[in-house]
Design a protein around this motif. Structure first.
Motif, PDB file in Angstrom:
ATOM      1  N   TYR A  75      -4.835   0.928   5.340  1.00 32.43           N
ATOM      2  CA  TYR A  75      -5.249   1.466   4.049  1.00 32.43           C
ATOM      3  C   TYR A  75      -6.042   2.736   4.298  1.00 32.43           C
ATOM      4  O   TYR A  75      -7.162   2.690   4.812  1.00 32.43           O
ATOM      5  N   VAL A 134       0.843  -1.193   0.000  1.00 30.76           N
ATOM      6  CA  VAL A 134       0.000   0.000   0.000  1.00 30.76           C
ATOM      7  C   VAL A 134       0.878   1.241   0.000  1.00 30.76           C
ATOM      8  O   VAL A 134       1.853   1.324   0.761  1.00 30.76           O
ATOM      9  N   SER A 154      -3.070   0.484  -3.990  1.00 29.44           N
ATOM     10  CA  SER A 154      -2.539  -0.790  -3.503  1.00 29.44           C
ATOM     11  C   SER A 154      -2.111  -1.653  -4.680  1.00 29.44           C
ATOM     12  O   SER A 154      -2.696  -1.596  -5.764  1.00 29.44           O
TER      13      SER A 154
END
Length: 458
Positions: free
Chosen positions: A368, A45, A50
């Motif tokens: 994330y 990431v 990603s």
């Protein structure tokens, strides 16, 4: 053998999504009719999105492909590619960035002889080099685990423990060409003196250019877990017991951001009436090698194990498997969870349950945006399996993922479902067909996602 993906844009969707920085979304890619298996194994990431690594083809024991795909923060596929080493299964391990040029290192093992195979790509996933010119010449069983990363001097380190020899092999490789420069070995006995057998369970690296290996050892009176750190010149710098000193199996190393130290997550035997009850554990070792301790996080069923771990802000997220029998998937009540833990020594505060399906598994979890992203495989007996990625910017929830099985006349199914967090009164589904793939882009609210196959998560 390569698979190329054309990103399909839809003007109305672009206008609707224009003000959203990031969304919860899911992606499921089915294996081909020849190679029906598919699984996501690792995710890298960065600020742009990603890059996910996995494999397609493990059900056919003679062939398979390494598969890599990049998504932006909203789940749009920016590029994808696959790589094949003829006549073998490619068991993928890890993905690592190459900071000097923006490329990526894809680490895998060839099941024909269990030799390491390293692929370097450029920033768009195109092949720069692969290692077979030297790695195919290595002896059998020369890749129990494998991990490649860039060293501070710009060269590439390939870390490949050989459990059968009880040695760690460090290969220095030229970053530009992939040519082998030198080989260094370290004996397992240096890590844990006097133990009979050692098994390398996970490998990663830290920002200082050091490599880290989590081991399980068989000693005269115990099966301890240990965390070892090797310098960028491949000398042993640290070896620390990490987990229960009786029986402990580490599964993953997590490097703590900010350089404080390392977490190790795994499974340990916590006893019970028959002396065989398993629970997840997390241990903490600081950068200097001091062991801070470990804590157990048992699930609701008889046995449980910790698989993946990541930090989200100040909290931890752990993948936990809960099972009643000897292994996960043996009983209809087995299930997975994403567990929230404030600190490694605190009790868990929340768990997101994942609906039972016999062979659904998650193998990786990473931070994330303000949430987390997970990867694994979804499948049921008699049906193809799916390389699956799910991203959530809601700390307490994981969005639903749904998929349809491949129709006989189609070759590949790519499914992208972006779940909008804002209210939407009407669902819009776009189906785009080509001779090579079918793309479904589904715009929907988080509470209403419907395909011909039941939802896997709830």
């Amino acid at each position: 053998m390569k698979t190329f993906f054309t990103v399909i844009s839809f003007l109305g969707a672009v206008l609707f999504c224009g003000n959203l920085q990031a969304q919860s979304w899911s992606y499921a890619k089915q294996g081909t009719p020849t190679w029906m298996g598919a699984s996501a194994k690792d995710i890298y990431v960065d600020a742009t999105g990603s890059v996910s690594l996995g494999e397609i083809g493990l059900i056919d024991i003679f062939e398979g492909e390494v598969y890599v795909v990049k998504h932006d923060l909203s789940g749009n596929v920016l590029w994808e590619n696959s790589f094949d080493h003829s006549g073998t299964i490619e068991i993928t391990e890890r993905i690592a960035p190459v900071p000097s040029d923006g490329g990526f290192l894809l680490s895998s093992i060839l099941a024909d002889g269990y030799r390491p195979w390293i692929i370097k790509t450029d920033a768009s996933g195109n092949l720069v080099w692969s290692s077979e010119a030297w790695s195919d010449l290595l002896p059998e069983n020369s890749g129990s685990q494998v991990y490649a990363y860039q060293l501070p001097d710009d060269n590439i380190a390939v870390v490949a423990p050989r459990d059968v020899e009880k040695k760690v092999y460090f290969y220095t490789v030229d970053n530009a060409t992939g040519a082998l420069i030198s080989t260094t070995t370290v004996d397992y006995n240096e890590v844990m003196p006097g133990c009979i057998i050692g098994t390398a369970c996970d490998i990663t690296s830290d920002p200082g250019g050091n490599s880290l290996i989590a081991f399980n050892f068989v000693c005269t009176d115990s099966l301890p877990a240990a965390l070892a750190r090797f310098s960028s010149s491949f000398t042993l710098e640290m070896s620390q017991l990490c987990g229960a000193t009786g029986v402990a199996y580490p599964m993953q190393i997590e490097v703590i951001t900010g350089g404080f130290g390392y977490y190790v997550v795994g499974s340990q035997n916590t006893g019970g009436f028959f002396g065989d009850v398993w629970s997840p554990y997390i241990c903490l070792v600081d950068y200097g090698g001091t062991f801070y301790g470990s804590n157990s996080f048992p699930g609701a069923l008889y046995n449980s194990t910790g698989y993946g771990l990541t930090t989200v802000g100040s909290e931890l997220r752990m993948i936990r498997y809960n099972f009643s029998g000897d292994s996960y998937g043996d009983s209809p009540g087995d299930y997975m969870e994403i567990v929230t833990i404030p600190e490694w020594y605190d009790p868990e505060t929340a768990a997101k349950t994942i609906n039972y399906a016999p062979y659904n598994t998650l193998e990786v979890i990473k931070p994330y945006n303000d949430g987390y992203i997970v990867g694994g495989t979804f499948w049921e007996i008699g049906l193809p399996s799916y390389f699956t990625i799910i991203a959530s910017d809601d700390l307490e929830n994981l969005p639903a993922v749904s998929y349809t099985h491949l129709r006989a006349h189609e070759t590949v199914l790519d499914l992208v479902c972006r779940l909008l967090l804002k209210k939407q009164k009407k669902n819009t589904t776009i189906h785009t067909h080509s001779p090579h793939h079918t793309l479904h882009i589904c715009y929907t609210s988080p509470l209403s996602l419907h395909f011909s196959k039941p939802t896997v998560f709830y």
